[in-house]
Design an enzyme around this catalytic site. Structure first.
Site, PDB file in Angstrom:
ATOM      1  CB  CYS A   1       6.971  86.517  -3.331  1.00  0.00           C
ATOM      2  SG  CYS A   1       6.153  84.465  -3.530  1.00  0.00           S
ATOM      3  CB  CYS A  60       0.159  82.321  -5.885  1.00  0.00           C
ATOM      4  SG  CYS A  60       1.986  80.926  -5.680  1.00  0.00           S
ATOM      5  CB  CYS A 115      -0.719  85.956  -4.630  1.00  0.00           C
ATOM      6  SG  CYS A 115       0.166  86.929  -3.046  1.00  0.00           S
TER       7      CYS A 115
END
Length: 354
Positions: A76, A80, A83
């Site tokens: 990714c 975040c 996550c």
């Protein structure tokens, strides 16, 4: 003569008794033996028939993978903080193997496939994902094909090439405040996550793809009122998740994230839901509902069991088949139905105005 008769009579009587006893014994033994064969100790064909019936019973009671979430990559471009499917490996199955697994799932009853990550548009610039979308819709003819993405890597040319075969595109957006997105990690460089969200919404409208929004509610956005923005974007569904801890992913010594600072209570989550209760497309998912009600396949096509607060993998469906692997998924079909997991998920049935 009388003497011979008297001598012979006991002998005849003895023979007669033996003959009668033999007949009785044979008759009784035959009945018991036949009863035993038929009921207690089935042999050969009876054993085969019993096993066949057991297998049919298992097949009948086996969980069908109606809706499957395939996280084919962990890579990714966002970071975040909460996550719960982090980049622990860079492995991605070869395209042919991924298609073989998807075919096995379809043959076992799959009706909906959702592609996720990581960021699914990152691998091979979205073409790997596009090939899977086309295969599921055109070859497997699945009623629903969907994607969850952060939206940052999506280009209009992808919609032009693959959009026709996609039913739903869900874009993750946790805040309509850019500073909050920065704190969460839902950003890349100076790009505006919110501007990109609106751009993708317009492409979905143009290329006839149902648009959906996913939001993870956490300590950084818990007090935000998103009502106006959600109503303006008008998604078919707004999935609102309570921040979830998964040991080894976003919590614990071996985790790549430390999500404890993002966690909110049930009461806080409910307050957020109450604040947005006027939004008709709102679909809330607490930790309790979320943990066991998803069939999740990882990058090796292993079902992940989250019942113990971590992700325990089954064997790959490519090695042992769907029926055996799904037994170790921890999937709660009742909770799946209670959280509204089955809905109108084919864009052909949504009757949307494009």
């Amino acid at each position: 003569m009388k003497t011979s008769y008297l001598i012979a009579s006991p002998m005849l009587l003895l023979q007669l008794c033996i003959s009668n006893l033999r007949h009785i014994f044979t008759s009784v033994f035959s009945k018991v033996f036949n009863w035993t064969l038929g009921v207690c100790i089935p042999l050969t064909s009876s054993v085969s028939q019993l096993h066949k019936e057991e297998d049919q019973s298992k097949d009948k009671n086996a969980t069908a993978p109606t809706s499957v979430n395939y996280h084919f990559t962990r890579q990714c471009n966002y970071k975040c903080g909460f996550c719960f499917h982090t980049a622990k490996t860079s492995f991605v199955l070869p395209l042919d193997e991924a298609k073989r697994g998807l075919k096995l799932l379809k043959e076992s009853g799959m009706e909906k496939i959702n592609f996720s990550g990581g960021e699914p548009f990152l691998h091979d610039k979205g073409d790997f994902l596009g090939e899977l979308v086309q295969y599921c819709k055109q070859d497997l003819q699945l009623p629903s094909v969907s994607i969850v993405s952060n939206g940052s890597m999506i280009k209009e040319k992808w919609f032009q090439k693959y959009g026709e075969d996609l039913d739903i595109l869900a874009v993750s957006c946790d805040s309509f405040d850019e500073a909050t997105n920065q704190l969460i990690g839902r950003t890349q460089g100076r790009k505006s996550h919110i501007d990109n969200l609106h751009k993708i919404r317009n492409w979905c409208q143009q290329y006839k793809v149902a648009f959906k929004i996913n939001s993870v509610i956490n300590t950084f956005n818990i007090d935000e009122d998103m009502t106006e923005n959600i109503l303006q974007l008008n998604p078919v569904r707004w999935k609102v998740f309570q921040c979830l801890l998964i040991d080894g992913e976003n919590a614990g010594d071996e985790a790549l994230r430390e999500a404890e600072r993002f966690v909110i209570s049930e009461e806080m989550f409910q307050e957020f839901l109450d604040r947005h209760s006027s939004i008709p497309c709102l679909v809330p998912e607490s930790n309790e509902k979320m943990r066991n009600s998803y069939l999740i396949l990882d990058e090796y096509m292993r079902f992940l069991d989250c019942r113990e607060g971590r992700k325990d993998p089954s064997k790959s469906i490519l090695d042992v088949g769907v029926k055996e692997a799904i037994c170790f998924s921890g999937f709660d079909e009742k909770m799946f139905k209670e959280r509204g997991g089955k809905y109108v998920w084919s864009k052909a049935d949504m009757k949307l105005e494009w």
